[in-house]
Design a protein around this motif. Structure first.
Motif, mmCIF file in Angstrom:
data_model
loop_
_atom_site.group_PDB
_atom_site.id
_atom_site.type_symbol
_atom_site.label_atom_id
_atom_site.label_comp_id
_atom_site.label_asym_id
_atom_site.label_seq_id
_atom_site.Cartn_x
_atom_site.Cartn_y
_atom_site.Cartn_z
ATOM 1 N N ARG A 1 31.866 27.797 -65.186
ATOM 2 C CA ARG A 1 31.064 28.244 -64.046
ATOM 3 C C ARG A 1 30.498 29.613 -64.393
ATOM 4 O O ARG A 1 31.247 30.531 -64.758
ATOM 5 N N VAL A 2 29.192 29.753 -64.276
ATOM 6 C CA VAL A 2 28.541 31.036 -64.539
ATOM 7 C C VAL A 2 28.244 31.677 -63.188
ATOM 8 O O VAL A 2 27.586 31.080 -62.341
ATOM 9 N N THR A 3 28.744 32.892 -62.999
ATOM 10 C CA THR A 3 28.541 33.596 -61.738
ATOM 11 C C THR A 3 27.861 34.931 -61.997
ATOM 12 O O THR A 3 27.843 35.432 -63.120
ATOM 13 N N ALA A 4 27.295 35.480 -60.945
ATOM 14 C CA ALA A 4 26.655 36.796 -61.004
ATOM 15 C C ALA A 4 26.813 37.450 -59.641
ATOM 16 O O ALA A 4 27.068 36.765 -58.635
ATOM 17 N N GLU A 5 26.650 38.742 -59.605
ATOM 18 C CA GLU A 5 26.658 39.437 -58.321
ATOM 19 C C GLU A 5 25.532 38.881 -57.453
ATOM 20 O O GLU A 5 24.426 38.639 -57.946
ATOM 21 N N GLU A 6 25.804 38.676 -56.190
ATOM 22 C CA GLU A 6 24.799 38.083 -55.301
ATOM 23 C C GLU A 6 23.520 38.915 -55.265
ATOM 24 O O GLU A 6 22.417 38.376 -55.299
ATOM 25 N N ARG A 7 23.644 40.233 -55.231
ATOM 26 C CA ARG A 7 22.439 41.074 -55.172
ATOM 27 C C ARG A 7 21.581 40.873 -56.426
ATOM 28 O O ARG A 7 20.355 40.860 -56.352
ATOM 29 N N ASP A 8 22.224 40.686 -57.594
ATOM 30 C CA ASP A 8 21.476 40.447 -58.826
ATOM 31 C C ASP A 8 20.787 39.086 -58.792
ATOM 32 O O ASP A 8 19.633 38.946 -59.192
ATOM 33 N N THR A 9 21.511 38.084 -58.306
ATOM 34 C CA THR A 9 20.945 36.742 -58.212
ATOM 35 C C THR A 9 19.732 36.732 -57.289
ATOM 36 O O THR A 9 18.676 36.190 -57.636
ATOM 37 N N LEU A 10 19.859 37.339 -56.119
ATOM 38 C CA LEU A 10 18.750 37.369 -55.163
ATOM 39 C C LEU A 10 17.560 38.150 -55.712
ATOM 40 O O LEU A 10 16.407 37.753 -55.512
ATOM 41 N N ALA A 11 17.822 39.241 -56.426
ATOM 42 C CA ALA A 11 16.738 40.023 -57.019
ATOM 43 C C ALA A 11 15.992 39.203 -58.074
ATOM 44 O O ALA A 11 14.760 39.223 -58.128
ATOM 45 N N ARG A 12 16.737 38.477 -58.910
ATOM 46 C CA ARG A 12 16.097 37.639 -59.938
ATOM 47 C C ARG A 12 15.265 36.529 -59.315
ATOM 48 O O ARG A 12 14.154 36.233 -59.773
ATOM 49 N N LEU A 13 15.801 35.914 -58.267
ATOM 50 C CA LEU A 13 15.064 34.838 -57.606
ATOM 51 C C LEU A 13 13.791 35.372 -56.937
ATOM 52 O O LEU A 13 12.745 34.728 -56.980
ATOM 53 N N ALA A 14 13.877 36.546 -56.328
ATOM 54 C CA ALA A 14 12.702 37.143 -55.689
ATOM 55 C C ALA A 14 11.644 37.483 -56.731
ATOM 56 O O ALA A 14 10.450 37.225 -56.537
ATOM 57 N N GLU A 15 12.087 38.044 -57.851
ATOM 58 C CA GLU A 15 11.159 38.383 -58.931
ATOM 59 C C GLU A 15 10.480 37.128 -59.466
ATOM 60 O O GLU A 15 9.276 37.104 -59.705
ATOM 61 N N ARG A 16 11.251 36.103 -59.617
ATOM 62 C CA ARG A 16 10.724 34.838 -60.141
ATOM 63 C C ARG A 16 9.710 34.216 -59.177
ATOM 64 O O ARG A 16 8.715 33.639 -59.592
ATOM 65 N N ARG A 17 9.984 34.320 -57.876
ATOM 66 C CA ARG A 17 9.074 33.775 -56.875
ATOM 67 C C ARG A 17 7.719 34.467 -56.956
ATOM 68 O O ARG A 17 6.675 33.837 -56.837
ATOM 69 N N VAL A 18 7.722 35.771 -57.197
ATOM 70 C CA VAL A 18 6.495 36.558 -57.245
ATOM 71 C C VAL A 18 5.734 36.348 -58.555
ATOM 72 O O VAL A 18 4.509 36.260 -58.565
#
Length: 86
Positions: A13-30
């Motif tokens: 299982r690969v995990t990350a800090e939630e704030r990092d995950t959300l930041a990456r997803l937001a960046e990717r969306r843009v």
């Protein structure tokens, strides 16, 4: 299959800090990269259910600043499990 070949099946299982995950997803969306066909975004991430670990157990890799060390740690554990199985 792994059982038929008598090799261990190891879940990671690969995990990350939630704030990092959300930041990456937001960046990717843009700014999607060419070839990125995933529709995953913050909304889909939040809809994901709770993690249910496999009955056989799993290893956990923490994605973050020390990723190389984490990968080495997981690789060593997988190698040990494979060696014990043979």
């Amino acid at each position: 299959t792994a059982r038929r070949r008598a090799v261990p099946l190891v879940y990671v299982r690969v995990t990350a800090e939630e704030r990092d995950t959300l930041a990456r997803l937001a960046e990717r969306r843009v700014a999607r990269r060419e070839g990125d066909h995933s529709d995953a975004d913050e909304t889909i991430y939040r809809k994901l259910g709770r993690f249910e670990p496999p009955a056989e157990g799993h290893l956990e890799l923490r994605n973050g600043g020390d990723l190389a060390r984490e990968i080495e740690r997981i690789a060593a554990e997988v190698e040990q499990r494979c060696a014990r199985a043979s």
